[in-house]
Structure formats: structure tokens, C-alpha cells
Design a protein around this motif. Sequence first.
Motif, PDB file in Angstrom:
ATOM      1  N   PHE A  72      39.656  43.710  41.768  1.00 23.29           N
ATOM      2  CA  PHE A  72      40.969  44.295  41.433  1.00 23.29           C
ATOM      3  C   PHE A  72      41.518  45.375  42.530  1.00 23.29           C
ATOM      4  O   PHE A  72      42.618  45.423  42.674  1.00 23.29           O
ATOM      5  CB  PHE A  72      40.738  45.234  40.094  1.00 23.29           C
ATOM      6  N   ASP A  73      40.526  46.079  43.409  1.00 20.60           N
ATOM      7  CA  ASP A  73      40.998  47.045  44.492  1.00 20.60           C
ATOM      8  C   ASP A  73      41.527  46.156  45.347  1.00 20.60           C
ATOM      9  O   ASP A  73      42.676  46.533  46.020  1.00 20.60           O
ATOM     10  CB  ASP A  73      40.005  48.021  45.052  1.00 20.60           C
ATOM     11  N   ALA A  74      41.159  45.137  45.706  1.00 21.39           N
ATOM     12  CA  ALA A  74      41.646  44.354  46.850  1.00 21.39           C
ATOM     13  C   ALA A  74      42.934  43.419  46.226  1.00 21.39           C
ATOM     14  O   ALA A  74      43.964  43.666  47.239  1.00 21.39           O
ATOM     15  CB  ALA A  74      40.764  43.301  47.091  1.00 21.39           C
ATOM     16  N   SER A  79      49.093  43.442  46.749  1.00 19.70           N
ATOM     17  CA  SER A  79      50.292  43.840  46.143  1.00 19.70           C
ATOM     18  C   SER A  79      51.216  44.760  46.837  1.00 19.70           C
ATOM     19  O   SER A  79      52.161  44.498  47.046  1.00 19.70           O
ATOM     20  CB  SER A  79      50.121  44.544  44.657  1.00 19.70           C
ATOM     21  N   ALA A  80      50.696  45.845  47.463  1.00 24.40           N
ATOM     22  CA  ALA A  80      51.209  46.512  48.386  1.00 24.40           C
ATOM     23  C   ALA A  80      51.577  46.062  49.657  1.00 24.40           C
ATOM     24  O   ALA A  80      52.929  46.307  50.154  1.00 24.40           O
ATOM     25  CB  ALA A  80      50.335  47.663  48.573  1.00 24.40           C
ATOM     26  N   ARG A  81      50.824  44.970  50.100  1.00 24.35           N
ATOM     27  CA  ARG A  81      50.974  44.212  51.229  1.00 24.35           C
ATOM     28  C   ARG A  81      52.457  43.298  50.916  1.00 24.35           C
ATOM     29  O   ARG A  81      53.126  43.133  51.829  1.00 24.35           O
ATOM     30  CB  ARG A  81      49.852  43.407  51.718  1.00 24.35           C
ATOM     31  N   LEU A  82      52.307  42.740  50.088  1.00 28.48           N
ATOM     32  CA  LEU A  82      53.470  41.778  49.565  1.00 28.48           C
ATOM     33  C   LEU A  82      54.787  42.206  49.145  1.00 28.48           C
ATOM     34  O   LEU A  82      55.770  41.575  49.308  1.00 28.48           O
ATOM     35  CB  LEU A  82      52.949  40.816  48.110  1.00 28.48           C
ATOM     36  N   LEU A 102      56.646  47.758  41.797  1.00 22.58           N
ATOM     37  CA  LEU A 102      55.504  47.734  42.405  1.00 22.58           C
ATOM     38  C   LEU A 102      54.389  48.129  41.506  1.00 22.58           C
ATOM     39  O   LEU A 102      53.423  47.324  41.505  1.00 22.58           O
ATOM     40  CB  LEU A 102      55.559  48.550  43.605  1.00 22.58           C
ATOM     41  N   THR A 103      54.369  49.138  40.613  1.00 21.95           N
ATOM     42  CA  THR A 103      53.246  49.498  39.849  1.00 21.95           C
ATOM     43  C   THR A 103      53.097  48.432  38.868  1.00 21.95           C
ATOM     44  O   THR A 103      52.056  48.139  38.502  1.00 21.95           O
ATOM     45  CB  THR A 103      53.658  50.952  39.159  1.00 21.95           C
TER      46      THR A 103
END
Length: 230
Positions: A72-74, A79-82, A102-103
Motif C-alpha cells: 500500500f505504501d508503494a 499515485s503521487a508519481r502518476l 490526489l487523495t
Amino acid sequence: MRTGSSRVKALFVLVLAATSLFYAVIFVQLKERPVTSNLLGKSIWLPASDLCDFYRAGRMVLAGDRAKTYDFDAQTLYSARLWPLLAPTGDSNQAEEEAQRLTYIQNLLFCIAPYVLLIFTPLALLSYANAFLVWYLLNVAMLVSVPFLLRTSLHFSNKILALALLATPMFFPVELALGQGQLSILLLFLLTLAFRELSEGLDFRAGCALAVACFKPQFVLPMLLVMLVM
């Protein structure tokens, strides 16, 4: 007889055209939780849907991080990268709204059977907008095929078949599943295929369809119980 057959063919051409128009209208109206991306060279608003989750998992596989697909952390990190690929390049007034989107995407955690990535990893080779379009078209194709698959087993007349084709896009859960990019329509297609094969005595094919549908076992198990009773 030829005149009657020609009329039936013409009727089905009109029905399929009207059905396609309904699905096109649904696509245009998908504006909940939007993100922007480039679709065939044009900027388009798309829903930040469950497909973001599947798309992200596919991108992780392509990046060689398939072992972290269920981390889940990955997933949150990806998500932040995309997000720069999905988010609009709006002004500062949109910052809060973009942060909320984003959230939302980060909270969509991939926790489905890994074999569904055989579908979404190839889609992840595309931009998100094009992946959304391809997945939308695949879902529409499966929805259109369902009445035809059931036609022989349930003895649909031409009128019932035409009505089923026209009524399907007007069913709100169908619009919701299309807009969210969920797996529900794929599940419906597989269960329909299993039912048809069972009705024709092709148990092995039915079992294969049910096995693939086990990414949502809570729907497959009741059908297996029905089969045991039968």
C-alpha cells in the motif's frame, strides 16, 4: 421472406446505432471527479475512477515493481508519481481541488486477484485518457454482447433482443460501472458466458468462465451453489 429478413437487419442496424449513440452520450457526460489527460491530441476531462487504481498497478508492473503491487505504501508513492500525468495544469485556485483528487486516487488500493493485470498492464502502455477510452469501448462491447449470448438460452425474440440492447445503457448501474471503470461489466460478461455454456451442456467451458470470474468470488460462489443444486 427476403423482404422480412431485410427489415429485421435494418431494424438491428438502427437499434445498434441508437445504442452506440446512448453509450457515446454517457461517455461525454462523465464529469464526476475529473482529471485531465490527452486523448488523441485533445485535452479531455475524465473521471478519477477505479480505473486509476488498475492503471497504476499496470504501470507498477511495467516499471518492474510487480512484487510491490500489493504494497500500500508503494501504491501511494506511485499515485503521487502518476498525478502529474493525470492532473490539470490549473492555477493556484484549483490547488485544493486537485489535492482532494490526489487523495481520492491514493485511497484506491489495488487488492484484486493479480491475473486481472493481464488486461490492465497492456492498457498502462497507453496514456491514461487513451486507456480509459479503450477500457470504455471494451466494456460497451461486452454489454452489447450479453443479450446476444443469452438469446438462444432464454429464447429471445427479435423485439426482446432489440429492447434489451436499447434498455441496457439506460440502466443507472451500467452508467456508474462505465464511469468508474470497474470490473462489474467484465464479471457480468463472464457469468453470462458461464450460464450460456451450462445451458448447452458445456460444463468445462462454463467452469473456465467461472474460474476467470473469481476475481470477485462473492458473486461466483452463489452461482456454484446453484449449480450444485441443479
